[in-house]
Design a protein around this motif. Structure first.
Motif, PDB file in Angstrom:
ATOM      1  N   GLU A   1       0.936  -1.082   0.204  1.00 55.95           N
ATOM      2  CA  GLU A   1      -0.097  -0.119  -0.185  1.00 55.95           C
ATOM      3  C   GLU A   1       0.812   1.181  -0.054  1.00 55.95           C
ATOM      4  O   GLU A   1       1.519   1.567   0.885  1.00 55.95           O
TER       5      GLU A   1
ATOM      6  N   THR B   1       0.399   4.335   0.329  1.00 55.02           N
ATOM      7  CA  THR B   1       0.340   5.656   1.287  1.00 55.02           C
ATOM      8  C   THR B   1       0.983   5.113   2.624  1.00 55.02           C
ATOM      9  O   THR B   1       1.087   5.754   3.705  1.00 55.02           O
TER      10      THR B   1
ATOM     11  N   THR C   1      -4.600   3.351  -4.221  1.00 51.82           N
ATOM     12  CA  THR C   1      -4.408   3.069  -2.780  1.00 51.82           C
ATOM     13  C   THR C   1      -5.762   2.271  -2.218  1.00 51.82           C
ATOM     14  O   THR C   1      -7.082   2.484  -2.875  1.00 51.82           O
ATOM     15  N   ASN C   2      -5.801   1.477  -1.304  1.00 52.71           N
ATOM     16  CA  ASN C   2      -6.937   0.896  -0.573  1.00 52.71           C
ATOM     17  C   ASN C   2      -7.736   1.937   0.082  1.00 52.71           C
ATOM     18  O   ASN C   2      -8.837   1.655   0.624  1.00 52.71           O
ATOM     19  N   GLY C   3      -7.188   3.285   0.041  1.00 48.12           N
ATOM     20  CA  GLY C   3      -8.227   4.295   0.567  1.00 48.12           C
ATOM     21  C   GLY C   3      -8.156   4.586   2.417  1.00 48.12           C
ATOM     22  O   GLY C   3      -8.730   5.306   2.689  1.00 48.12           O
TER      23      GLY C   3
ATOM     24  N   LEU D   1      -6.858   7.756   3.842  1.00 46.57           N
ATOM     25  CA  LEU D   1      -7.471   9.015   3.108  1.00 46.57           C
ATOM     26  C   LEU D   1      -8.079  10.045   4.037  1.00 46.57           C
ATOM     27  O   LEU D   1      -8.437  11.196   3.703  1.00 46.57           O
TER      28      LEU D   1
ATOM     29  N   PRO E   1      -8.839   5.141  -5.149  1.00 49.56           N
ATOM     30  CA  PRO E   1      -9.045   4.040  -3.894  1.00 49.56           C
ATOM     31  C   PRO E   1     -10.100   2.874  -4.248  1.00 49.56           C
ATOM     32  O   PRO E   1     -10.645   2.921  -5.257  1.00 49.56           O
TER      33      PRO E   1
ATOM     34  N   ILE F   1     -13.252   8.755   1.812  1.00 41.38           N
ATOM     35  CA  ILE F   1     -12.977   8.698   0.343  1.00 41.38           C
ATOM     36  C   ILE F   1     -13.828   9.949  -0.316  1.00 41.38           C
ATOM     37  O   ILE F   1     -13.195  10.397  -1.181  1.00 41.38           O
TER      38      ILE F   1
END
Ligand code: SF4
Length: 237
Positions: free
Chosen positions: A80, A82, A106-108, A111, A128, A157
């Motif tokens: 990931e 981020t 990204t998997n979010g 966020l 995301p 998100i």
């Protein structure tokens, strides 16, 4: 090459040069469908740093010898992005040596984190994921290591999308028998309409997943998806 892979002809992003910041799978989720295998040890925010000094040379050399048009330089790979503490350094290096659009897949989960928001606002495309809008199936598909409230994730998100001026794409992985009932699809549709990204990519399994519970959609399930999603800015891949 340490960081670069591809360019990959992506169904979503055209010709995309990948940037992978990890030497082994590192994530804060352990998704059933992950193509990078299972997450052995969860990674938390601010726990991972990778020296960026050789990246500039690697990228410059690649671009000098690359005859292909690139649509994006995209952070993805086997972890990931981020979660990389110095992701912003890598973004700055790409800006220094290339005019190409920069994307982050990204998997979010992060966020809602102010430092991550600040970093991601510097790129041109953010994508995301949201594989479920319901707690039970979110747990089953994404297998988070910490307590993640699905409503907060959807709100994060959405809020990032409100701030972000670049291309904002939402990605949903559909897994047979897990998030394909009418109830699941309607909840996902409601969440994706609320998020209102520029495009929604509805993905089906394409590569070998980390867990065998991940299965491709049946034809009946695909028909149900098409009934619930308008497929105007939603693209079933
Ligand atoms: S978020 Fe991405 S990298 Fe992490 S486990 Fe899920 S699919 Fe794999």
């Amino acid at each position: 090459m340490q960081f670069l892979f591809g360019p990959v002809k992506s169904r979503r992003l055209g010709n995309s040069l990948g940037v992978n910041l990890f030497s082994e799978k590192q994530c804060n989720l352990d998704c059933l469908y992950c193509e990078a295998g299972r997450t052995v040890r969860p990674l938390c925010v601010n726990e991972y740093y990778v020296e960026s000094s050789s990246f500039k040379e690697e990228l410059s050399l690649f671009l000098k010898n690359c005859s292909e048009e690139l649509d994006y330089i995209t952070f993805s790979g086997i972890g990931e992005p981020t979660l990389c503490e110095n992701l912003d350094e890598f973004i700055e290096i790409i800006r220094e040596v290339s005019q190409c659009k920069i994307g982050v897949i990204t998997n979010g989960i992060l966020l809602g984190n102010s430092k991550i928001i600040e970093t991601l606002l510097k790129v041109d495309m953010v994508m995301p994921s949201l594989d479920s809008a319901l707690k039970k199936s979110f747990q089953k598909i994404n297998r988070p290591f910490s307590n993640i409230e699905i409503d907060k994730l959807v709100a994060d998100i959405k809020q990032f999308g409100n701030l972000f001026k670049g291309e904002y794409f939402l990605e949903i992985m559909l897994l047979s028998g897990i998030n394909t009932s009418a109830n699941e699809l309607k909840a996902l549709k409601k969440a994706s309409d609320y998020i209102a990204s520029d495009k929604v990519f509805l993905n089906v399994l394409d590569r070998i997943p980390a867990y065998t519970e991940s299965k491709k959609l049946t034809q009946v399930e695909k028909k149900n998806v098409k009934k619930i999603f308008s497929l105007k800015n939603e693209i079933l891949l």
